[in-house]
Design a protein around this motif. Sequence first.
Motif, mmCIF file in Angstrom:
data_model
loop_
_atom_site.group_PDB
_atom_site.id
_atom_site.type_symbol
_atom_site.label_atom_id
_atom_site.label_comp_id
_atom_site.label_asym_id
_atom_site.label_seq_id
_atom_site.Cartn_x
_atom_site.Cartn_y
_atom_site.Cartn_z
ATOM 1 N N HIS A 47 -54.123 -13.671 48.202
ATOM 2 C CA HIS A 47 -53.141 -14.119 49.183
ATOM 3 C C HIS A 47 -51.763 -13.537 48.887
ATOM 4 N N GLY A 48 -51.359 -13.576 47.620
ATOM 5 C CA GLY A 48 -50.054 -13.049 47.260
ATOM 6 C C GLY A 48 -49.934 -11.564 47.527
ATOM 7 N N PHE A 49 -50.979 -10.803 47.194
ATOM 8 C CA PHE A 49 -50.948 -9.356 47.427
ATOM 9 C C PHE A 49 -50.841 -9.038 48.916
ATOM 10 N N VAL A 50 -51.643 -9.717 49.745
ATOM 11 C CA VAL A 50 -51.644 -9.428 51.184
ATOM 12 C C VAL A 50 -50.293 -9.770 51.800
ATOM 13 N N LYS A 51 -49.724 -10.930 51.460
ATOM 14 C CA LYS A 51 -48.430 -11.307 52.012
ATOM 15 C C LYS A 51 -47.333 -10.363 51.537
ATOM 16 N N GLN A 52 -47.385 -9.944 50.267
ATOM 17 C CA GLN A 52 -46.383 -9.013 49.760
ATOM 18 C C GLN A 52 -46.493 -7.666 50.457
ATOM 19 N N SER A 53 -47.689 -7.335 50.943
ATOM 20 C CA SER A 53 -47.916 -6.059 51.629
ATOM 21 C C SER A 53 -47.573 -6.133 53.112
ATOM 22 N N GLY A 54 -47.106 -7.292 53.575
ATOM 23 C CA GLY A 54 -46.758 -7.438 54.987
ATOM 24 C C GLY A 54 -47.939 -7.797 55.859
ATOM 25 N N GLY A 55 -48.981 -8.342 55.257
ATOM 26 C CA GLY A 55 -50.192 -8.680 56.004
ATOM 27 C C GLY A 55 -50.377 -10.173 56.191
#
Length: 508
Positions: free
Chosen positions: A339-347
């Motif tokens: 979740h953190g990676f996707v949100k940090q990537s703008g997703g």
Amino acid sequence: MDDNPVGAGERFFRELADNAPVMIWRSGPDKLCDWFNRPWLEFVGRTMEQELGNGWAEGVHPDDFERCLGIYVTSFDARRPFSMTYRLRRADGVYREILDNGAPFYRSDEFAGYFGSCIDVTDRQLFEAQLRQAHKMEALGKLTGGVAHDFNNLLQVIGGNLELLTADVAGNERAATRLEIALQAVWRGSKLASQLLAYARLQPLSPKVVNLGRLIRGTDEMVRRALGSAIEIETVIASGLWNTHVDPVQVETSLLNLAVNARDAMNGRGRLTIEAGNADLDESYAARHPDATPGQYVMLAVSDTGSGIAPDIVEKVFDPFFTTKEEGQGTGLGLSLVHGFVKQSGGHVEICSNGGEGTTVRLYLPRSAGSEDQPAELESGQVIGGSETVLLVEDDEDVRATTAEMLSGLGYTVLLAKDADAALVTLDSAIDIDLLFTDIVMPGALSTQELARRAQRTLPGIAVLFTSGYAGSTVLHGRFDYGVHLIAKPYTREQLDRKLRHALGKLD
């Protein structure tokens, strides 16, 4: 001229109320509603006749009705104002959260009933929930970032010195085994810190233009080994798949985490489906998912035939350390990392599950119009070393000493600086320096980005390699664009060697 001032006043009131930006109702002294304004009737999609008396109650959510009725009756009998929230069914069948404020009114000092005004606060409550989440993330980020920076510096000193000891115990198998066990513990600790940073959306990312179809096919063997032969794996890649701009290593890690979670949910036996396709999230989707931004995405979905997730815990599965597994069976960090990676990537992340019916997790990653980047060859291999001159900038004395010895052991000439100001003095000294190797988080007024820019102005062609246990927002808000080289702490001698050779342009 109207001869009936009371009638004129009533008409004026109703005209005013029908054009008000809120829903208004009125009840008589018998507690029964005898009038609703036009915004109320339009909201519920019913006629005045249907709403009069207790007809309005048909639109209140059954789970809220008894509570609301109790507040209304108690306040009514005490002749005092009230304020309450409840879910009211809109004309399209969707329940919305309503704030209802009511107060008694009087005619000639005689109690005449209640007036109430209602507003839809659903979006406001979602905003407040998002604000609370943002504050939680900010607090967690500050805590995690500080801990990760110091923790990874400690791991770098421990891991670096253990590696340096390896040469001293050559031929002593027992000592070599103990060193290897200790080194494995260092890397496990590093992984834990990385997962916490991922949840807090503070890990440094190295985004590239990626084709998810090729990436998924490239991880097929890894996923199959992780899941075992008892799980059937189906991969569905849509034709004409768009490219996406993400960190490919983090996509692979996320895919593996989702696959392993699915395996556990299926108790090691079932069917796993991995899909990739194009997705256009519109305004209506964003309205239903407030953390999503309308736009074009590439979707990566992982579906299983497992036990599913109960509705009351779906919202908790992305929290760090939350797990439904037995003690000792999992850290509870896998999904929070995703979740953190996707949100940090703008997703955006969507999870769909019903108890006993399996689970689907969809990752929406931002579309890129760019051409796919060719991956750099940085896999492990023989240590090469070099003879170039490296300016090492590191404020932690123990890390500086350990890294300098590692660099010297690889054949490099090493110049040392404890901060950016000291590094500038060395850069201006006319010494021929091939590479600037600097920690990102550095005390002093001069940032490492500015140090790198000045170094490249002073010595055109100098290579730059950044390192950090926690980058925070100091470089591109945790994202590293093309041409910026980064090695995360703690790193091994071999990883350092490969990164140095790559930054110097000695590896393709």
